[in-house]
Motif scaffolding. Structure first.
Motif, PDB file in Angstrom:
ATOM      1  N   LEU A  27       0.808  -1.208   0.000  1.00  0.00           N
ATOM      2  CA  LEU A  27       0.000   0.000   0.000  1.00  0.00           C
ATOM      3  C   LEU A  27       0.843   1.260   0.000  1.00  0.00           C
ATOM      4  CD1 LEU A  27      -2.922  -0.936   2.402  1.00  0.00           C
ATOM      5  CD2 LEU A  27      -2.797  -1.109  -0.088  1.00  0.00           C
ATOM      6  N   GLY A  28       2.152   1.147   0.263  1.00  0.00           N
ATOM      7  CA  GLY A  28       3.010   2.325   0.222  1.00  0.00           C
ATOM      8  C   GLY A  28       3.506   2.653  -1.157  1.00  0.00           C
ATOM      9  N   GLN A  29       3.189   1.842  -2.147  1.00  0.00           N
ATOM     10  CA  GLN A  29       3.665   2.090  -3.492  1.00  0.00           C
ATOM     11  C   GLN A  29       2.756   3.109  -4.191  1.00  0.00           C
ATOM     12  OE1 GLN A  29       6.635   0.749  -4.391  1.00  0.00           O
ATOM     13  NE2 GLN A  29       6.539   0.178  -2.250  1.00  0.00           N
ATOM     14  N   SER A  30       3.274   3.590  -5.333  1.00  0.00           N
ATOM     15  CA  SER A  30       2.566   4.622  -6.068  1.00  0.00           C
ATOM     16  C   SER A  30       1.217   4.121  -6.577  1.00  0.00           C
ATOM     17  CB  SER A  30       3.427   5.080  -7.241  1.00  0.00           C
ATOM     18  OG  SER A  30       2.767   6.054  -7.990  1.00  0.00           O
ATOM     19  N   ASP A  31       0.222   5.008  -6.531  1.00  0.00           N
ATOM     20  CA  ASP A  31      -1.111   4.727  -7.067  1.00  0.00           C
ATOM     21  C   ASP A  31      -1.037   4.827  -8.588  1.00  0.00           C
ATOM     22  OD1 ASP A  31      -3.765   4.816  -7.855  1.00  0.00           O
ATOM     23  OD2 ASP A  31      -4.386   5.951  -6.083  1.00  0.00           O
ATOM     24  N   ASP A  32      -1.568   3.827  -9.285  1.00  0.00           N
ATOM     25  CA  ASP A  32      -1.534   3.826 -10.739  1.00  0.00           C
ATOM     26  C   ASP A  32      -2.299   5.009 -11.328  1.00  0.00           C
ATOM     27  OD1 ASP A  32      -0.006   1.556 -10.771  1.00  0.00           O
ATOM     28  OD2 ASP A  32      -1.711   0.188 -11.035  1.00  0.00           O
ATOM     29  N   ASP A  33      -3.180   5.640 -10.541  1.00  0.00           N
ATOM     30  CA  ASP A  33      -3.995   6.741 -11.043  1.00  0.00           C
ATOM     31  C   ASP A  33      -3.323   8.099 -10.879  1.00  0.00           C
ATOM     32  OD1 ASP A  33      -5.988   4.978 -11.762  1.00  0.00           O
ATOM     33  OD2 ASP A  33      -6.973   5.113  -9.809  1.00  0.00           O
ATOM     34  N   THR A  34      -2.150   8.139 -10.285  1.00  0.00           N
ATOM     35  CA  THR A  34      -1.408   9.387 -10.117  1.00  0.00           C
ATOM     36  C   THR A  34       0.089   9.131 -10.286  1.00  0.00           C
ATOM     37  OG1 THR A  34      -1.166   9.104  -7.722  1.00  0.00           O
ATOM     38  CG2 THR A  34      -3.086  10.355  -8.486  1.00  0.00           C
ATOM     39  N   PHE A  35       0.787  10.172 -10.681  1.00  0.00           N
ATOM     40  CA  PHE A  35       2.247  10.156 -10.625  1.00  0.00           C
ATOM     41  C   PHE A  35       2.642  10.822  -9.310  1.00  0.00           C
ATOM     42  CE2 PHE A  35       1.833  10.046 -15.338  1.00  0.00           C
ATOM     43  CZ  PHE A  35       2.587   8.895 -15.569  1.00  0.00           C
ATOM     44  N   ASN A  66      -1.814  19.841 -13.599  1.00  0.00           N
ATOM     45  CA  ASN A  66      -3.063  19.081 -13.453  1.00  0.00           C
ATOM     46  C   ASN A  66      -4.252  19.795 -14.089  1.00  0.00           C
ATOM     47  OD1 ASN A  66      -1.726  17.012 -12.155  1.00  0.00           O
ATOM     48  ND2 ASN A  66      -2.219  17.744 -10.093  1.00  0.00           N
ATOM     49  N   ASP A  67      -4.285  21.131 -13.988  1.00  0.00           N
ATOM     50  CA  ASP A  67      -5.380  21.888 -14.610  1.00  0.00           C
ATOM     51  C   ASP A  67      -5.348  21.759 -16.128  1.00  0.00           C
ATOM     52  OD1 ASP A  67      -6.285  22.700 -12.154  1.00  0.00           O
ATOM     53  OD2 ASP A  67      -5.402  24.710 -12.251  1.00  0.00           O
ATOM     54  N   ALA A  68      -4.145  21.498 -16.651  1.00  0.00           N
ATOM     55  CA  ALA A  68      -3.993  21.349 -18.106  1.00  0.00           C
ATOM     56  C   ALA A  68      -4.198  19.910 -18.562  1.00  0.00           C
ATOM     57  CB  ALA A  68      -2.620  21.847 -18.534  1.00  0.00           C
ATOM     58  N   GLY A  69      -4.604  19.037 -17.645  1.00  0.00           N
ATOM     59  CA  GLY A  69      -4.883  17.659 -18.018  1.00  0.00           C
ATOM     60  C   GLY A  69      -3.906  16.640 -17.494  1.00  0.00           C
ATOM     61  N   GLY A  70      -2.931  17.094 -16.694  1.00  0.00           N
ATOM     62  CA  GLY A  70      -1.980  16.158 -16.110  1.00  0.00           C
ATOM     63  C   GLY A  70      -0.916  15.710 -17.090  1.00  0.00           C
ATOM     64  N   ILE A  71      -0.329  14.570 -16.809  1.00  0.00           N
ATOM     65  CA  ILE A  71       0.732  13.993 -17.631  1.00  0.00           C
ATOM     66  C   ILE A  71       0.116  12.842 -18.419  1.00  0.00           C
ATOM     67  CG2 ILE A  71       2.998  12.887 -17.605  1.00  0.00           C
ATOM     68  CD1 ILE A  71       3.321  14.171 -14.750  1.00  0.00           C
TER      69      ILE A  71
END
Length: 393
Positions: A27-35, A66-71
């Motif tokens: 659970l400490g790893q990066s969320d696939d839905d965010t960088f 993020n306002d521009a659509g993220g990466i």
């Protein structure tokens, strides 16, 4: 306690404190839905005044991305820890970010001492550590995963030594905070000054918690120097030293670096700072991106201070977004590192700058500035005028 045992103990304590025992299950790893990117800045401690605005600059950059659509459609998230401008606190922050939050890319630190504390761990772990403001010469060569947009103070020292010599200074007194950054500034500046034929007639150091510098300053003034060189880690000490030296009757020139030119330092020093010369990264931000950034920062936060450094921090976030777009994986530190090595970037602090084989920024330069009289200081001029590039003897 050896490093491995210390880090295991520190991690265990953090897990117990935060109730995150499930980190061992992933659970400490990066969320696939965010960088997710780590941040280590001096939100408290000697570097609080600039660590805070540097962090604000990074938050603004992420909001824009993020306002521009993220990466590639994926939002960017900063996981922020307070490195407090010190090596041990930086190690604690680093362990939290890597062992608990699972980040592999960290933007920071604010201070050189913190960077030098965390860099060996990052290099050993294969974690990218990318600083906008840590300038100590000792950071150069710290490892294959260590980068900075901050300009090495070895260059500052040459520029400071040359400037003092061309100005006619032949005898110098120095006073510096007992930190890696301030001692690096003092050392490199003195080396160049002495190389040109100058001599240091008195030298004093002080701890970061000191508030009265009259004893040290009295000793310096007793040596009757042509000028005083000041290297401060905190704006409070920098501004106070300038003010107290004038109160003691010193009317000669002061030379310094960027910290005593910050808004807080100049407020403390008041008119005593008039005429102080500082060697700082070229502060005008004349690129179109630089001008837009300063306007947007002022609109968002209501003020601007240390414009080059907040611009540098802003650039690191956009560089990070570019490299994440290229790798597509915030756990791919090797890919991120390789992206930085191959990068040519045009941002707020300059056009077409790159990184060499030591992770050192190439293509940026310093300038000499002079603090204006109190009644001429404005938000737009940051309290000083730019004299131009440092002279060459």
């Amino acid at each position: 306690m050896n490093k491995l045992v210390y880090r295991i103990a520190a991690t265990a304590s953090l897990l117990a404190l935060l109730g995150l025992v499930s980190v061992a299950c992933g659970l400490g790893q990066s969320d696939d839905d965010t960088f997710r990117i780590g941040v280590m800045e001096s939100l408290t401690g000697p570097g609080e005044t600039y660590g805070t605005v540097i962090n604000q600059s990074k938050e603004m950059a992420v909001a824009e991305i993020n306002d521009a659509g993220g990466i590639n459609g994926t939002p960017m998230e900063l996981v922020v820890e307070d490195s407090k401008c010190g090596a041990q606190d930086a190690i604690t922050a680093y362990n939290k970010l890597t062992d608990v939050d699972g980040v592999k890319i960290i933007l920071g630190t604010s201070c050189s001492g913190a960077m030098l504390g965390a860099a060996p761990l990052a290099e050993e772990d294969g974690v990218v550590l990318f600083s906008a403001s840590a300038t100590s010469p000792d950071i150069e060569g710290a490892g294959d995963y260590i980068f900075r947009t901050a300009i090495n103070d070895a260059k500052l020292g040459v520029d400071a030594g040359n400037t003092m010599w061309v100005d006619g200074v032949r005898t110098l007194a120095t006073i510096n905070e007992s930190t890696d950054y301030a001692e690096g500034v003092q050392k490199t500046s003195v080396e160049q000054f002495e190389k040109l034929g100058g001599s240091v007639v008195a030298s004093e150091k002080y701890a970061s918690d000191v508030t009265d510098f009259r004893t040290q300053l009295t000793k310096l003034l007793g040596a009757n120097p042509d000028a005083i060189l000041l290297a401060a880690q905190s704006e409070f000490t920098g501004g106070t030293i300038i003010k107290q030296s004038r109160e003691l009757g010193y009317t000669g020139p002061f030379y310094t670096e960027v910290v005593p030119t910050g808004t807080t330092a100049l407020e403390i020093a008041g008119d005593s700072a008039t005429g102080v010369k500082a060697i700082i990264p070229s502060p005008d931000l004349e690129t179109q991106k630089g001008k837009e950034f300063l306007d947007n920062f002022r609109t968002r936060y209501g003020y601007v201070t240390l414009p080059w450094f907040i611009g540098s921090a802003y650039d690191t976030v956009h560089i990070a977004a570019h490299c994440l777009e290229q790798t597509g994986d915030d756990q791919d530190a090797d890919g991120f590192r390789d992206c930085l090595y191959g990068l040519s970037w045009s941002g707020t602090i300059g056009d077409g700058y790159t990184f060499d084989s030591n992770g050192e920024v190439v293509g940026l330069s310093n300038a000499v500035v002079e603090v204006l009289p109190l009644n001429e200081r404005t938000e737009e001029n940051n309290g000083y005028k730019v004299l131009g590039a440092a002279p060459t003897p």
